[in-house]
Design an enzyme around this catalytic site. Sequence first.
Site, short mmCIF file in Angstrom:
data_model
loop_
_atom_site.label_atom_id
_atom_site.label_comp_id
_atom_site.label_asym_id
_atom_site.label_seq_id
_atom_site.Cartn_x
_atom_site.Cartn_y
_atom_site.Cartn_z
N GLY A 51 -18.14 7.91 -2.93
CA GLY A 51 -17.29 8.17 -3.48
C GLY A 51 -17.12 7.27 -4.55
O GLY A 51 -18.66 6.35 -4.77
N ASN A 52 -16.01 6.49 -5.07
CA ASN A 52 -15.87 5.95 -5.93
C ASN A 52 -16.59 4.32 -5.66
O ASN A 52 -17.68 3.94 -6.24
CB ASN A 52 -14.69 5.16 -6.38
CG ASN A 52 -14.80 3.29 -7.39
OD1 ASN A 52 -14.96 2.91 -6.97
ND2 ASN A 52 -14.26 3.58 -7.99
N LYS A 68 0.80 -1.33 -0.36
CA LYS A 68 0.04 0.19 0.22
C LYS A 68 1.08 1.65 -0.25
O LYS A 68 1.93 1.00 0.66
CB LYS A 68 -0.70 0.25 1.49
CG LYS A 68 -1.97 0.56 1.21
CD LYS A 68 -3.47 0.19 0.48
CE LYS A 68 -4.71 0.83 0.50
NZ LYS A 68 -5.76 0.53 -0.24
P1 NAD Z 1 -13.29 7.65 -2.48
O1 NAD Z 1 -11.92 8.88 -2.36
O2 NAD Z 1 -13.96 7.62 -3.57
O3 NAD Z 1 -14.41 8.28 -1.72
C1 NAD Z 1 -14.60 8.52 -0.39
C2 NAD Z 1 -15.86 8.95 -0.02
O4 NAD Z 1 -15.60 8.85 1.68
C3 NAD Z 1 -15.99 10.46 -0.16
O5 NAD Z 1 -17.75 10.50 -0.85
C4 NAD Z 1 -16.65 10.85 1.05
O6 NAD Z 1 -16.80 12.25 1.00
C5 NAD Z 1 -16.70 10.43 2.54
N1 NAD Z 1 -16.90 10.85 3.62
C6 NAD Z 1 -14.86 10.62 4.00
N2 NAD Z 1 -15.22 10.67 5.37
C7 NAD Z 1 -16.21 10.59 5.37
C8 NAD Z 1 -17.02 10.23 7.02
N3 NAD Z 1 -16.31 10.28 8.04
N4 NAD Z 1 -18.19 9.57 6.73
C9 NAD Z 1 -18.30 10.04 5.67
N5 NAD Z 1 -18.24 9.94 4.57
C10 NAD Z 1 -17.41 10.11 4.34
O7 NAD Z 1 -12.61 6.92 -1.86
P2 NAD Z 1 -13.31 4.59 -2.63
O8 NAD Z 1 -12.11 5.01 -3.48
O9 NAD Z 1 -14.59 4.96 -2.82
O10 NAD Z 1 -12.78 4.30 -0.76
C11 NAD Z 1 -13.68 4.40 -0.58
C12 NAD Z 1 -13.05 2.97 1.05
O11 NAD Z 1 -12.96 1.91 0.79
C13 NAD Z 1 -11.52 3.40 1.30
O12 NAD Z 1 -11.46 2.52 2.83
C14 NAD Z 1 -10.59 2.43 0.82
O13 NAD Z 1 -9.77 2.15 1.26
C15 NAD Z 1 -11.85 1.21 0.29
N6 NAD Z 1 -11.63 0.59 -0.74
C16 NAD Z 1 -10.79 1.15 -2.19
C17 NAD Z 1 -10.90 0.23 -3.57
C18 NAD Z 1 -11.18 0.64 -5.04
O14 NAD Z 1 -11.14 0.09 -5.71
N7 NAD Z 1 -11.51 2.10 -4.76
C19 NAD Z 1 -10.62 -1.27 -2.94
C20 NAD Z 1 -11.25 -1.49 -2.15
C21 NAD Z 1 -11.35 -0.62 -0.75
#
Ligand code: NAD
Length: 406
Positions: free
Chosen positions: A216-217, A103
Site C-alpha cells: 500500500g502507501n 487516532k
Molecule cells: P494501505 O491501506 O495503503 O496498505 C496496506 C497494505 O497492506 C495493502 O497493500 C494490503 O493489501 C496489505 N495487507 C493487508 N493485509 C495484509 C496481510 N495480512 N499481509 C500482507 N499484506 C497485507 O495502508 P498504509 O497506509 O500503507 O499503512 C500500512 C501500515 O503502516 C499500517 O500499520 C499503518 O498504521 C502504518 N502507517 C501508515 C502511515 C501512513 O502515512 N499511511 C503512517 C504511519 C504508519
Amino acid sequence: MKNPFENGMEQLSKVTKIKSFNEEFITRLRQPDRDIRISIPVKMDNDVTKVFEGYRVEYNNARGPYKGGIRYHKDTEINEVKALAFWMAIKCAVANIPMGGGKGGITVDPKTLSKGELERLSRGWVQKLSDILGPQKDVPAPDVNTTPEIMDWMSDEYEKITGDKTRATFTGKPIGKGGSEGRGPATGLGGFYVFDSLKGQLGLQGKCKVVIQGFGNVGLNAAQIFISHGHSIIAISDSKGGVYNPLGFDIEKLIEHKKNTGALAGFAGSTDITNEELLETECDVLVPAAFENQITDANADKIRAKVILELANGPITPEADEILFNKDIPVIPDVLANSGGVTVSYFEWDQNLKGEHWSEKEVFDKLLAMMDDAAQETFKKAKEYSTDLRRGAFILALERLEEKML
Ligand code: NAD
C-alpha cells in the site's frame, strides 16, 4: 493473542522496569484522555440507511494538539484505535514534534462502498466529531484505506460546519488543496532515512536484500525508495499473498502486473509465496508494512532477517520482541521507523497555519534532519540502558512527555 492495546501497555510496563518514572504520570498514560464512539448513519445508493460505527481516541495532548490518522477497515475496533493513539503519543515525542497522540477509525470495508457512499460516510464522521476537532485541538490524518481525497472531503466538511478556512485541521490533503509536498511518500521515506542513519551501527554494510510485507502507501513507497538507493527487493506481498525473486524486482513492472491482473501472484520470473513464507525469508532487512500482530511467539523464532524495520504499527508482539532480542535481531521500532508520516503531517499543519507552501526539497531536507536526530537519540538511549531500540525510543519519549506533564 492479546489485543494491540494490551500489547502497547505491556511495552510500557517493560520500559518502567528498566527506568523509573513518576508513578502518577505512568498511571495517567495507561488510559486515553477520552475515547469517543459514534454511530454514523449513511444513506446508501439504494436509499436504505445503514449505520456505521466510528471512533476517535484522544490519548494525550501534553506536547500539542492530538494528532493521528483515521483507519477504515472491517476489523477496526476500539482497542486497536486506542493502541494506535497511544503509539502516536510516543511517536510524536520520539520525533520531537509539538503534537500529541490521537487516532480514529470506522469499522468498514471501503471496497464495498461506492464513491458517493464513501464520501457521505467520511463527511458523517466529521459531522459527529467537529466539536472536538480543530487546528489547536485535534488534527486527524490518513491511515490504512484513507486517501488524500477522503482527507479533502473531511477538510471541506469541517470548513462548512465551522467556517475555519485554514485547512489545518486535517493533514494528508491533496497538493493544491492545502496538502504538503512529500506527504505521500513521507512514511516510507522517513523509514528509509531512519534505516540509513542506523544501518552501520546495526552491522549492515553496502547494498541490502529487502523483504516487504504490504503493497500500500507505506510498503510500495518504501520499495521504490530502497530500490532508488541501490538496494534490492527480493520479496513483497499484499493481503492476497506475495512473490519472491532472489535477484530483485523491477517494481514498476510489478505494479503494472498487479494493475492488470489484480494480484501480485504469477509475476514473470518470480515464485509465488504466502505471507507466512515471506516473513520467514532470509534477507538483510525485513519490513512489515501492513498490520498489527504479524510476528508473534509462533513465528519469531523462524525469522531470518538481520534487521527488522517496523513501518507498520504494532506488527511485532511483546513476546516476539523478546525472542528477536535473544536472537540478536535488532528491531527498529514503529514509533521511530514510521514517524516520517506524522512529521510531514506536522509540516503540512505548520504550512497551513502560516499560509506557506514549501518545496519538496525543503520538506525532504527537514525530514532527513529530524529522522536522523530521532534515530541517533534513540540509539543513544538504547545504549545507555543496555536495551533494545524499542525500549530506547520509549525512554526518550517518556522523558519528554514526563517533563511536560509534571
Ligand atoms: P494501505 O491501506 O495503503 O496498505 C496496506 C497494505 O497492506 C495493502 O497493500 C494490503 O493489501 C496489505 N495487507 C493487508 N493485509 C495484509 C496481510 N495480512 N499481509 C500482507 N499484506 C497485507 O495502508 P498504509 O497506509 O500503507 O499503512 C500500512 C501500515 O503502516 C499500517 O500499520 C499503518 O498504521 C502504518 N502507517 C501508515 C502511515 C501512513 O502515512 N499511511 C503512517 C504511519 C504508519
